[in-house]
Design a protein around this motif. Structure first.
Motif, mmCIF file in Angstrom:
data_model
loop_
_atom_site.group_PDB
_atom_site.id
_atom_site.type_symbol
_atom_site.label_atom_id
_atom_site.label_comp_id
_atom_site.label_asym_id
_atom_site.label_seq_id
_atom_site.Cartn_x
_atom_site.Cartn_y
_atom_site.Cartn_z
ATOM 1 N N ARG A 640 35.217 89.037 120.278
ATOM 2 C CA ARG A 640 36.471 89.069 119.812
ATOM 3 C C ARG A 640 37.468 89.070 121.067
ATOM 4 N N GLU A 641 36.963 89.574 122.174
ATOM 5 C CA GLU A 641 37.927 89.561 123.425
ATOM 6 C C GLU A 641 38.084 88.292 123.889
ATOM 7 N N ASP A 642 37.110 87.530 123.671
ATOM 8 C CA ASP A 642 36.990 86.050 124.402
ATOM 9 C C ASP A 642 37.156 85.046 123.453
ATOM 10 N N ALA A 643 37.360 85.361 122.266
ATOM 11 C CA ALA A 643 37.562 84.398 121.086
ATOM 12 C C ALA A 643 38.692 83.509 121.209
ATOM 13 N N ARG A 644 38.703 82.333 120.676
ATOM 14 C CA ARG A 644 39.938 81.510 120.401
ATOM 15 C C ARG A 644 40.201 81.256 119.045
ATOM 16 N N GLU A 645 41.327 80.956 118.668
ATOM 17 C CA GLU A 645 41.755 80.819 117.223
ATOM 18 C C GLU A 645 41.441 79.245 116.829
ATOM 19 N N ILE A 646 40.932 79.113 115.687
ATOM 20 C CA ILE A 646 40.719 77.707 115.159
ATOM 21 C C ILE A 646 40.939 77.563 113.939
ATOM 22 N N ASN A 647 41.259 76.387 113.541
ATOM 23 C CA ASN A 647 41.846 76.125 112.186
ATOM 24 C C ASN A 647 40.414 75.524 111.382
ATOM 25 N N ILE A 648 39.993 76.197 110.302
ATOM 26 C CA ILE A 648 38.657 76.002 109.461
ATOM 27 C C ILE A 648 38.839 74.739 108.899
ATOM 28 N N LEU A 649 39.997 74.076 108.619
ATOM 29 C CA LEU A 649 40.301 72.919 107.754
ATOM 30 C C LEU A 649 40.202 71.700 108.558
ATOM 31 N N GLN A 650 39.996 71.919 109.916
ATOM 32 C CA GLN A 650 39.899 70.522 110.720
ATOM 33 C C GLN A 650 38.273 70.475 111.156
ATOM 34 N N PRO A 651 37.747 69.043 111.127
ATOM 35 C CA PRO A 651 36.329 69.106 111.568
ATOM 36 C C PRO A 651 36.331 69.414 113.045
ATOM 37 N N PRO A 652 35.054 69.918 113.506
ATOM 38 C CA PRO A 652 33.906 69.898 112.704
ATOM 39 C C PRO A 652 33.650 71.146 111.824
ATOM 40 N N PHE A 653 34.777 72.113 111.720
ATOM 41 C CA PHE A 653 34.586 73.391 111.388
ATOM 42 C C PHE A 653 34.507 73.534 109.969
ATOM 43 N N SER A 654 35.422 72.612 109.165
ATOM 44 C CA SER A 654 35.483 72.297 107.766
ATOM 45 C C SER A 654 34.030 72.211 107.191
ATOM 46 N N THR A 655 33.242 71.283 107.803
ATOM 47 C CA THR A 655 31.885 70.959 107.112
ATOM 48 C C THR A 655 30.912 72.067 107.313
ATOM 49 N N LEU A 656 31.239 72.859 108.810
ATOM 50 C CA LEU A 656 30.397 73.820 108.769
ATOM 51 C C LEU A 656 30.342 74.988 107.759
ATOM 52 N N VAL A 657 31.564 75.266 107.623
ATOM 53 C CA VAL A 657 31.997 76.452 106.586
ATOM 54 C C VAL A 657 31.254 76.118 105.311
ATOM 55 N N GLU A 658 31.770 75.068 105.024
ATOM 56 C CA GLU A 658 31.157 74.561 103.752
ATOM 57 C C GLU A 658 29.651 74.534 103.720
ATOM 58 N N ALA A 659 28.751 74.245 104.603
ATOM 59 C CA ALA A 659 27.457 74.314 104.518
ATOM 60 C C ALA A 659 27.130 76.028 104.500
ATOM 61 N N ALA A 660 27.804 76.733 105.253
ATOM 62 C CA ALA A 660 27.571 78.147 105.176
ATOM 63 C C ALA A 660 27.821 78.761 103.912
ATOM 64 N N GLN A 661 28.743 78.492 103.014
ATOM 65 C CA GLN A 661 29.063 78.722 101.634
ATOM 66 C C GLN A 661 27.957 78.421 100.735
ATOM 67 N N ILE A 662 27.528 77.267 100.833
ATOM 68 C CA ILE A 662 26.402 76.681 100.072
ATOM 69 C C ILE A 662 25.214 77.591 100.319
ATOM 70 N N ALA A 663 25.052 78.011 101.599
ATOM 71 C CA ALA A 663 23.833 78.474 102.039
ATOM 72 C C ALA A 663 23.925 80.163 101.308
ATOM 73 N N LEU A 664 24.889 80.735 101.305
ATOM 74 C CA LEU A 664 25.206 82.022 100.949
ATOM 75 C C LEU A 664 25.195 82.072 99.253
ATOM 76 N N GLU A 665 25.496 81.086 98.874
ATOM 77 C CA GLU A 665 25.446 80.846 97.312
ATOM 78 C C GLU A 665 24.015 81.137 96.971
ATOM 79 N N LYS A 666 23.317 80.185 97.499
ATOM 80 C CA LYS A 666 21.650 80.111 97.081
ATOM 81 C C LYS A 666 21.055 81.571 97.447
ATOM 82 N N ALA A 667 21.692 82.252 98.367
ATOM 83 C CA ALA A 667 21.004 83.551 98.875
ATOM 84 C C ALA A 667 21.512 84.881 97.714
ATOM 85 N N LYS A 668 22.378 84.408 97.068
ATOM 86 C CA LYS A 668 22.928 85.732 96.462
ATOM 87 C C LYS A 668 21.897 85.773 95.309
#
Length: 668
Positions: A640-668
């Motif tokens: 957290r000390e060296d982390a930078r803030e990013i907007n998750i609505l912007q690519p490539p993060f938007s599609t990465l977050v969506e893929a993670a959410q799909i994986a978590l739904e399958k794992a529940k």
């Protein structure tokens, strides 16, 4: 720079991929803990796993196709042998250089060279590598062909002088490539090969082995020779701590099986004096790294390297035994010198209260230290302080300094030396280590220049010893079967295939005591539900951390303890931190999953963080994207000390977050 209650470390824990690890475990009949380690080493495909577990299955290209000037080298040597030319092997005084020298001396004599001898630069008088004084000496002695081993790639002026005097030169080396290559007749250096080549990481002795075996095959005289050469290649490769990947892994695995039944009298004597060959079918790298290698190195460091050459080339049993005992005696003196200089260096650091957060590199030069052991002390200071170390001592004239350097993962030693080259005399090395000399008057400017270089590549969070951890393990998983399965990782090295390191959280310290005034011996326990498992542990040179807290997280390797015919598995502590039992320190995931995105593997989970829940996505390099649920911004970084803030609505993060959410739904 005072000692803290616990080791001042940074832990880097590899992300877990349970599904992939389980798949590999079933296919290869291994514990999932160990297949997770295989994945951590970047070994994923079926072909990679097969070659890792069975290096003999590798399809190796012909060295003549890889080394463009190997053919020229063979022709020069063949003609020299046929014409009875005088050949000198100019070696180096470390284990790699001395085994390389002995290997080529054995080979060339076997192949018919009548006028061949070796000359190793004097550590005190010459320093590292071939120089102009030696070249002129060789010329006076009627030498016609110079063969450098484990040195020469940076010796532009001496080799130019040799050419001017009419001497032919073959350079065999493995150190980093300088801006201008020396004007030799032929150069063999794996650093000139693409990294994808299986020969790209061979040590100096590996280059010598390739040259000798290729020449023996060309002359039709390899029968009875190759096994001896491979034994020497194995000794030098492990002692030089190069990555045991590619052809190194294949050669060393085979050589470790040959060594217990060595055909070389000097190797037999060394094995006997260390007592490591008690019915072993094969040796392990640690047998060489901690026992055979240091005894070879000790002669080059503080005595006469020619003794090692005699040891490794003699066919006389008695000579072998005498020289083997000599190596053992000198090694004991080397150990004492190291301890004395290390303590003096630590005392100097404490007295001067060096601010390493500000300096980011430790430069320490003192008089009356032995040139031959300061490199070892540099490595120990890196382990202690977690910063690059440049350590030196004054020459007899008091006007010049000679030193050694050791780095950390984020710091390139050879590049640092190049950054200071106008201040230095001779220098050389690679990413992790190097050697240098300079006029004493340049020392203040060297400190300043190294500080400048360190500030360019090191952040404050890098200035702690790094501990890379493979997987979380529970005590009930630690047994003799798991320890024996670790054999598949051998041969191990400290760079790209270290022995597996595990960690266990929330461990209870039941008993702890200091033994032999410096080591910490412990009994530890882990409770899982109603199950309680205890295990013995040792922490080498950790007396300054006594007593440890009652509850801790631990990082460790496994080790075997044989006593009165009984074998038990204990652990060697490498790291300790305060227990992460508190949710605010390291929360347990509410749900976890593994997924692939753009052909890259990730893990993800939902974690409680204060009053919020965070989605955390981790890549294979250990970077984490943490997003509070319902928010559109997150933090990306290794901490957290060296982390930078990013907007998750912007690519490539938007599609990465969506893929993670799909994986978590399958794992529940």
């Amino acid at each position: 720079m005072q000692n803290r209650q616990l080791p001042n470390q940074r832990w880097e824990i590899y992300p877990e991929f349970p599904a992939k690890a389980q798949e590999l475990a079933i296919k290869n009949n291994l514990s999932p803990l160990l297949t997770q380690v295989i994945l951590n080493r970047g070994i994923e495909t079926e072909k990679q796993v097969k070659e890792f577990l069975d290096p003999e299955s590798m399809d190796l290209p012909d060295p003549l196709e890889e080394f463009s000037q190997l053919g020229i080298s063979l022709e020069l040597l063949e003609n020299a042998i046929a014409s009875r030319e005088k050949i000198v092997i100019c070696g180096d005084y470390d284990a790699d250089g001395m085994t390389s020298t002995a290997l080529l001396l054995r080979a060339l004599k076997w192949l018919g060279a009548k006028e061949v001898y070796c000359d190793i630069p004097d550590r005190q008088k010459d320093g590292y590598g071939i120089n102009q004084r030696l070249v002129e000496k060789f010329h006076r002695e009627g030498v016609q062909l110079i063969l450098t081993v484990d040195n020469g790639i940076s010796a532009y002026d001496p080799i130019k002088k040799a050419q001017e005097l009419g001497l032919k030169v073959i350079v065999t080396d493995h150190h980093d490539i300088p801006e201008n290559l020396p004007p030799a007749n032929a150069i063999l250096n794996p650093k000139l090969l693409p990294e994808s080549s299986p020969y790209s990481s061979v040590a100096g002795v590996g280059v010598a082995y390739i040259l000798a075996v290729s020449l023996a095959k060309k002359l039709g005289k390899s029968q009875g020779l190759v096994k001896q050469l491979l034994e020497l290649c194995t000794l030098g490769t492990i002692a030089d701590m190069v990555p045991l990947k590619g052809v190194n892994r294949r050669w060393v695995k085979r050589g470790l099986q040959f060594l217990p039944n060595s055909d070389i009298e000097g190797v037999k004597a060394l094995i006997e004096v260390t007592g490591i060959n008690q019915g072993k079918a094969t040796l392990k790298p640690d047998d060489i790294g901690f026992k055979l290698g240091p005894r070879i190195n000790a002669l080059g460091r503080i005595d006469e390297p020619q003794i090692v050459i005699n040891l490794l080339t003699t066919d006389d049993i008695e000579v072998g035994k005498i020289q083997g005992k000599r190596c053992d005696e000198i090694n004991k003196r080397r150990q004492q010198l190291c301890e004395e200089i290390q303590q003096e260096a630590i005392d100097w650091c404490e007295k001067n209260q060096i601010d390493l957060q500000q300096e980011r590199v430790l430069v320490i030069v003192q008089p009356n230290w032995h040139h031959g052991v300061i490199g070892i002390v540099a490595s120990r200071l890196v382990e202690r302080y977690g910063v690059p170390v440049f350590i030196g001592t004054y020459e007899e004239d008091g006007e010049n300094i000679r030193g050694s350097a050791r780095g950390i993962p984020e710091f390139h030693v050879f590049q640092a030396l190049e950054f200071c080259k106008d201040l230095l005399g001779k220098f050389g090395g690679h990413k992790a280590a190097g050697g240098f000399s300079l006029p004493a008057k340049n020392l203040p400017e060297l400190r300043s220049r190294l500080r400048e270089f360190a500030h360019k590549c090191l952040k404050p969070e890098h200035l702690k010893p790094l501990l890379k951890i493979d997987a979380q393990a529970d005590f009930h998983q630690i047994n003799l079967d798991l320890y024996r399965q670790i054999d598949v990782f051998h041969p191990c090295d400290k760079i790209e295939n270290p022995l597996p390191v595990f960690w266990t959280p929330n461990v209870q310290v039941i008993d702890q005591r200091i033994v032999k005034n410096e080591h910490l011996k412990l009994t530890l326990a882990q409770n899982i539900g109603s199950q309680r498992t205890t295990i013995k542990a040792i922490a080498w040179r950790w007396s300054q951390y006594y007593p440890l807290p009652a509850k801790i997280d631990i990082a460790y390797r496994l080790q075997e303890n044989i006593w009165n015919g009984n074998t038990t598995i204990e652990i060697e502590l490498l790291g300790v931190r305060n227990s992460t039992e508190s949710p605010s320190q390291s929360p347990i995931a509410l749900v976890k999953a593994e997924f692939y995105h753009n052909q890259k593997r990730y893990t993800c989970g939902l974690y409680p963080n204060d009053s919020l829940t965070e989605l955390r996505i981790r890549n294979a390099e250990g970077k984490v994207l943490a997003i509070p649920l319902g928010k559109t911004t997150g933090l990306l970084g290794k901490t957290r000390e060296d982390a930078r803030e990013i907007n998750i609505l912007q690519p490539p993060f938007s599609t990465l977050v969506e893929a993670a959410q799909i994986a978590l739904e399958k794992a529940k």
